[in-house]
Design an enzyme around this catalytic site. Structure first.
Site, PDB file in Angstrom:
ATOM      1  N   ASP A   1     -17.025 -31.944 -10.858  1.00  9.58           N
ATOM      2  CA  ASP A   1     -16.987 -31.713 -12.354  1.00  9.58           C
ATOM      3  C   ASP A   1     -18.324 -32.589 -12.564  1.00  9.58           C
ATOM      4  O   ASP A   1     -18.607 -33.842 -12.891  1.00  9.58           O
ATOM      5  CB  ASP A   1     -15.660 -31.716 -13.350  1.00  9.58           C
ATOM      6  CG  ASP A   1     -15.209 -30.711 -12.682  1.00  9.58           C
ATOM      7  OD1 ASP A   1     -15.736 -29.191 -12.781  1.00  9.58           O
ATOM      8  OD2 ASP A   1     -13.982 -31.303 -12.474  1.00  9.58           O
TER       9      ASP A   1
ATOM     10  N   ASP B   1     -18.936 -35.299  -5.636  1.00 10.83           N
ATOM     11  CA  ASP B   1     -17.248 -34.452  -6.884  1.00 10.83           C
ATOM     12  C   ASP B   1     -18.066 -33.966  -7.251  1.00 10.83           C
ATOM     13  O   ASP B   1     -19.353 -32.998  -7.064  1.00 10.83           O
ATOM     14  CB  ASP B   1     -17.532 -35.926  -8.015  1.00 10.83           C
ATOM     15  CG  ASP B   1     -17.253 -35.346  -8.933  1.00 10.83           C
ATOM     16  OD1 ASP B   1     -15.419 -35.219  -8.672  1.00 10.83           O
ATOM     17  OD2 ASP B   1     -17.027 -35.725 -10.287  1.00 10.83           O
TER      18      ASP B   1
END
Length: 223
Positions: free
Chosen positions: A9, A7
């Site tokens: 953020d 991922d």
């Protein structure tokens, strides 16, 4: 073969690149400050609570991108990368990605944020493969402000991961090990299908789930 998924953020970055893009636009006066910031912050609260409508949010974000002439957007984005993204990249996050790349793993960043905002960030991490929400373009190559296809969030990340691997001719079942690093409880569907889920800088909800499942926790930004 080994697979490593990240991922973006709050996982590889200690910030939310999409939210900070909105804050940047407000700060430099590129959008109506009061109205835009109110909607941007409301969407961010919904995301943290796990109740965000991803299509509604993405088309808000993409509609804003589409409102800028290309030259203006490129100038704004270059300033954003220099002032917001580059200072946020931490050596420990770069080293984690580099460790998988150096090991010869197939590495990808998979994010719910749109492709326009995140593709250059993936390149900063040295990652070739990047799965993100895709914007729609018109016949002249201009953004329409709409989402093309389905969001890359929640269960959608699993769907998009399989579609990407199928395009490469590398079925998921063919990997000896698969890692996924994420901070968010929204990513539990993909964390649950890899062989090595890693709750990275986890939210309280993900940390609780990870403890219950016996998943490892990794904190990259405790400096």
């Amino acid at each position: 073969m080994k697979l490593a998924l990240f991922d973006l953020d709050h996982t590889l970055l200690p910030i939310d690149s999409d939210f900070e893009w909105g804050q940047f636009l407000v700060r430099v006066g590129a959008v109506d400050a009061a109205g835009y910031q109110r909607r941007n912050e409301a969407f961010f609260v919904q995301y943290q609570a796990g109740v965000l409508d991803p299509v509604e949010y993405l088309e808000f974000a993409l509609g804003t991108l589409a409102s800028f002439p290309r030259d203006q957007f490129e100038a704004l984005y270059a300033q954003y990368m220099a002032e917001v993204i580059a200072p946020a990249i931490r050596p420990q996050a770069l080293a984690l990605v580099r460790r998988h790349l150096d090991a010869g793993d197939l590495v990808a960043i998979i994010t719910a944020t749109n492709h326009v905002i995140t593709a250059p960030i993936a390149r900063l991490f040295g990652v070739e493969h990047h799965i993100a929400a895709m914007p729609e373009f018109d016949a002249d190559g201009r953004l329409t402000g709409r989402l093309a296809g389905t969001p890359t969030s929640g269960p959608g990340k699993v769907v998009h991961m399989h579609a990407w691997l199928d395009r490469l001719g590398l079925p998921f079942a063919g990997f000896d090990t698969s890692h996924f690093y994420s901070d968010s409880h929204n990513d539990i569907p993909l964390l649950s299908v890899v062989s090595h889920p890693v709750a990275t800088n986890p939210s309280a909800a993900l940390a609780s789930h990870a403890h219950a499942q016996g998943w490892p926790l990794l904190h990259l930004f405790n400096d």
